[in-house]
Design a protein around this motif. Structure first.
Motif, PDB file in Angstrom:
ATOM      1  N   ARG A  15       0.878  -1.167   0.000  1.00  0.00           N
ATOM      2  CA  ARG A  15       0.000   0.000   0.000  1.00  0.00           C
ATOM      3  C   ARG A  15       0.911   1.212   0.000  1.00  0.00           C
ATOM      4  NH1 ARG A  15      -5.420  -1.135   3.114  1.00  0.00           N
ATOM      5  NH2 ARG A  15      -5.456  -3.382   2.875  1.00  0.00           N
ATOM      6  N   ILE A  16       0.705   2.073  -0.978  1.00  0.00           N
ATOM      7  CA  ILE A  16       1.532   3.270  -1.095  1.00  0.00           C
ATOM      8  C   ILE A  16       0.774   4.420  -0.425  1.00  0.00           C
ATOM      9  CG2 ILE A  16       2.705   4.843  -2.680  1.00  0.00           C
ATOM     10  CD1 ILE A  16       2.644   2.551  -4.754  1.00  0.00           C
ATOM     11  N   PRO A  17       1.361   5.045   0.580  1.00  0.00           N
ATOM     12  CA  PRO A  17       0.682   6.133   1.269  1.00  0.00           C
ATOM     13  C   PRO A  17       0.341   7.294   0.324  1.00  0.00           C
ATOM     14  CG  PRO A  17       2.576   5.399   2.529  1.00  0.00           C
ATOM     15  CD  PRO A  17       2.657   4.736   1.200  1.00  0.00           C
ATOM     16  N   LYS A  18      -0.786   7.937   0.558  1.00  0.00           N
ATOM     17  CA  LYS A  18      -1.281   9.016  -0.288  1.00  0.00           C
ATOM     18  C   LYS A  18      -0.252  10.130  -0.496  1.00  0.00           C
ATOM     19  CE  LYS A  18      -5.246  12.009  -0.969  1.00  0.00           C
ATOM     20  NZ  LYS A  18      -6.557  12.421  -0.470  1.00  0.00           N
ATOM     21  N   PRO A  19       0.483  10.577   0.545  1.00  0.00           N
ATOM     22  CA  PRO A  19       1.483  11.626   0.299  1.00  0.00           C
ATOM     23  C   PRO A  19       2.566  11.210  -0.700  1.00  0.00           C
ATOM     24  CG  PRO A  19       1.071  11.421   2.649  1.00  0.00           C
ATOM     25  CD  PRO A  19       0.356  10.279   1.970  1.00  0.00           C
ATOM     26  N   LEU A  20       2.969   9.935  -0.687  1.00  0.00           N
ATOM     27  CA  LEU A  20       3.959   9.463  -1.659  1.00  0.00           C
ATOM     28  C   LEU A  20       3.381   9.438  -3.071  1.00  0.00           C
ATOM     29  CD1 LEU A  20       5.857   6.519   0.076  1.00  0.00           C
ATOM     30  CD2 LEU A  20       6.684   8.815  -0.432  1.00  0.00           C
ATOM     31  N   ILE A  21       2.115   9.040  -3.176  1.00  0.00           N
ATOM     32  CA  ILE A  21       1.455   9.025  -4.494  1.00  0.00           C
ATOM     33  C   ILE A  21       1.440  10.427  -5.081  1.00  0.00           C
ATOM     34  CG2 ILE A  21      -0.759   8.670  -5.662  1.00  0.00           C
ATOM     35  CD1 ILE A  21      -1.229   6.333  -3.697  1.00  0.00           C
ATOM     36  N   ALA A  22       1.069  11.405  -4.264  1.00  0.00           N
ATOM     37  CA  ALA A  22       1.019  12.789  -4.732  1.00  0.00           C
ATOM     38  C   ALA A  22       2.424  13.304  -5.066  1.00  0.00           C
ATOM     39  CB  ALA A  22       0.370  13.672  -3.677  1.00  0.00           C
ATOM     40  N   GLN A  23       3.393  13.014  -4.219  1.00  0.00           N
ATOM     41  CA  GLN A  23       4.758  13.495  -4.423  1.00  0.00           C
ATOM     42  C   GLN A  23       5.364  12.934  -5.699  1.00  0.00           C
ATOM     43  OE1 GLN A  23       7.327  12.697  -1.120  1.00  0.00           O
ATOM     44  NE2 GLN A  23       9.075  13.717  -2.024  1.00  0.00           N
ATOM     45  N   CYS A  24       5.050  11.677  -6.031  1.00  0.00           N
ATOM     46  CA  CYS A  24       5.612  11.030  -7.223  1.00  0.00           C
ATOM     47  C   CYS A  24       4.777  11.269  -8.471  1.00  0.00           C
ATOM     48  CB  CYS A  24       5.745   9.528  -6.979  1.00  0.00           C
ATOM     49  SG  CYS A  24       6.926   9.131  -5.689  1.00  0.00           S
ATOM     50  N   GLY A  25       3.594  11.835  -8.334  1.00  0.00           N
ATOM     51  CA  GLY A  25       2.738  12.082  -9.492  1.00  0.00           C
ATOM     52  C   GLY A  25       2.137  10.814 -10.064  1.00  0.00           C
ATOM     53  N   LEU A  26       1.865   9.828  -9.206  1.00  0.00           N
ATOM     54  CA  LEU A  26       1.286   8.579  -9.680  1.00  0.00           C
ATOM     55  C   LEU A  26      -0.204   8.756  -9.918  1.00  0.00           C
ATOM     56  CD1 LEU A  26       3.017   6.037  -7.266  1.00  0.00           C
ATOM     57  CD2 LEU A  26       3.753   6.764  -9.539  1.00  0.00           C
ATOM     58  N   GLY A  27      -0.729   8.094 -10.940  1.00  0.00           N
ATOM     59  CA  GLY A  27      -2.153   8.124 -11.240  1.00  0.00           C
ATOM     60  C   GLY A  27      -2.757   6.756 -11.008  1.00  0.00           C
ATOM     61  N   ASP A  28      -3.773   6.429 -11.797  1.00  0.00           N
ATOM     62  CA  ASP A  28      -4.431   5.130 -11.660  1.00  0.00           C
ATOM     63  C   ASP A  28      -3.597   3.987 -12.219  1.00  0.00           C
ATOM     64  OD1 ASP A  28      -6.627   6.236 -10.400  1.00  0.00           O
ATOM     65  OD2 ASP A  28      -7.727   6.541 -12.270  1.00  0.00           O
ATOM     66  N   ALA A  29      -2.676   4.292 -13.112  1.00  0.00           N
ATOM     67  CA  ALA A  29      -1.808   3.261 -13.696  1.00  0.00           C
ATOM     68  C   ALA A  29      -0.359   3.663 -13.469  1.00  0.00           C
ATOM     69  CB  ALA A  29      -2.083   3.107 -15.192  1.00  0.00           C
ATOM     70  N   VAL A  30       0.498   2.683 -13.259  1.00  0.00           N
ATOM     71  CA  VAL A  30       1.923   2.931 -13.062  1.00  0.00           C
ATOM     72  C   VAL A  30       2.720   1.988 -13.953  1.00  0.00           C
ATOM     73  CG1 VAL A  30       1.673   3.737 -10.685  1.00  0.00           C
ATOM     74  CG2 VAL A  30       2.099   1.321 -11.116  1.00  0.00           C
ATOM     75  N   GLU A  31       3.983   2.301 -14.124  1.00  0.00           N
ATOM     76  CA  GLU A  31       4.907   1.414 -14.823  1.00  0.00           C
ATOM     77  C   GLU A  31       5.862   0.839 -13.789  1.00  0.00           C
ATOM     78  OE1 GLU A  31       6.798   3.450 -18.063  1.00  0.00           O
ATOM     79  OE2 GLU A  31       4.870   4.092 -18.888  1.00  0.00           O
ATOM     80  N   VAL A  32       6.091  -0.450 -13.860  1.00  0.00           N
ATOM     81  CA  VAL A  32       6.999  -1.130 -12.938  1.00  0.00           C
ATOM     82  C   VAL A  32       8.087  -1.795 -13.771  1.00  0.00           C
ATOM     83  CG1 VAL A  32       7.209  -2.910 -11.173  1.00  0.00           C
ATOM     84  CG2 VAL A  32       5.128  -1.557 -11.308  1.00  0.00           C
ATOM     85  N   ARG A  33       9.338  -1.568 -13.375  1.00  0.00           N
ATOM     86  CA  ARG A  33      10.446  -2.230 -14.073  1.00  0.00           C
ATOM     87  C   ARG A  33      11.449  -2.729 -13.048  1.00  0.00           C
ATOM     88  NH1 ARG A  33      10.653   3.110 -15.328  1.00  0.00           N
ATOM     89  NH2 ARG A  33      12.462   4.240 -14.557  1.00  0.00           N
ATOM     90  N   VAL A  34      12.156  -3.742 -13.439  1.00  0.00           N
ATOM     91  CA  VAL A  34      13.154  -4.356 -12.562  1.00  0.00           C
ATOM     92  C   VAL A  34      14.518  -3.779 -12.909  1.00  0.00           C
ATOM     93  CG1 VAL A  34      14.220  -6.540 -11.877  1.00  0.00           C
ATOM     94  CG2 VAL A  34      11.784  -6.466 -12.430  1.00  0.00           C
ATOM     95  N   THR A  35      15.258  -3.356 -11.891  1.00  0.00           N
ATOM     96  CA  THR A  35      16.614  -2.857 -12.053  1.00  0.00           C
ATOM     97  C   THR A  35      17.521  -3.676 -11.141  1.00  0.00           C
ATOM     98  OG1 THR A  35      16.494  -1.226 -10.265  1.00  0.00           O
ATOM     99  CG2 THR A  35      15.706  -0.525 -12.443  1.00  0.00           C
ATOM    100  N   PRO A  36      18.818  -3.547 -11.267  1.00  0.00           N
ATOM    101  CA  PRO A  36      19.704  -4.275 -10.355  1.00  0.00           C
ATOM    102  C   PRO A  36      19.461  -3.921  -8.877  1.00  0.00           C
ATOM    103  CG  PRO A  36      20.944  -3.476 -12.222  1.00  0.00           C
ATOM    104  CD  PRO A  36      19.568  -2.877 -12.326  1.00  0.00           C
ATOM    105  N   GLU A  37      18.963  -2.707  -8.619  1.00  0.00           N
ATOM    106  CA  GLU A  37      18.702  -2.293  -7.245  1.00  0.00           C
ATOM    107  C   GLU A  37      17.364  -2.794  -6.720  1.00  0.00           C
ATOM    108  OE1 GLU A  37      19.589   0.069  -9.657  1.00  0.00           O
ATOM    109  OE2 GLU A  37      21.693  -0.087  -9.099  1.00  0.00           O
ATOM    110  N   GLY A  38      16.443  -3.196  -7.595  1.00  0.00           N
ATOM    111  CA  GLY A  38      15.119  -3.660  -7.184  1.00  0.00           C
ATOM    112  C   GLY A  38      14.044  -3.185  -8.141  1.00  0.00           C
TER     113      GLY A  38
END
Length: 81
Positions: A15-38
């Protein structure tokens, strides 16, 4: 920030807290990718997002643009409309 993984059927989620969603500019859809860091969770961007602005900012030099091209033998003999 530490978040707990929550069981969702056979999967796990966070669950992503609402302040983080607003700070990152996330909407109803997100993109997820795997990097060496995670995992990286980023706002969803439409294909070719920002291309219009990038092209407008590129200022192509007039001599780099194709000018009028005169017809060749193929155009006169073989090309059919």
């Amino acid at each position: 920030m530490k978040l707990e993984l929550t069981r969702i059927g056979n999967s796990r989620g966070i669950r992503i807290p609402k302040p983080l969603i607003a700070q990152c500019g996330l909407g109803d859809a997100v993109e997820v990718r795997v990097t060496p860091e995670g995992l990286v969770i980023a706002p969803h961007r439409a294909p070719r997002h920002g291309w219009r602005q990038a092209f407008a900012a590129s200022h192509p030099e007039p001599e780099m643009l194709l000018g009028e091209i005169s017809p060749n033998m193929f155009d006169r003999r073989d090309w059919k409309w």
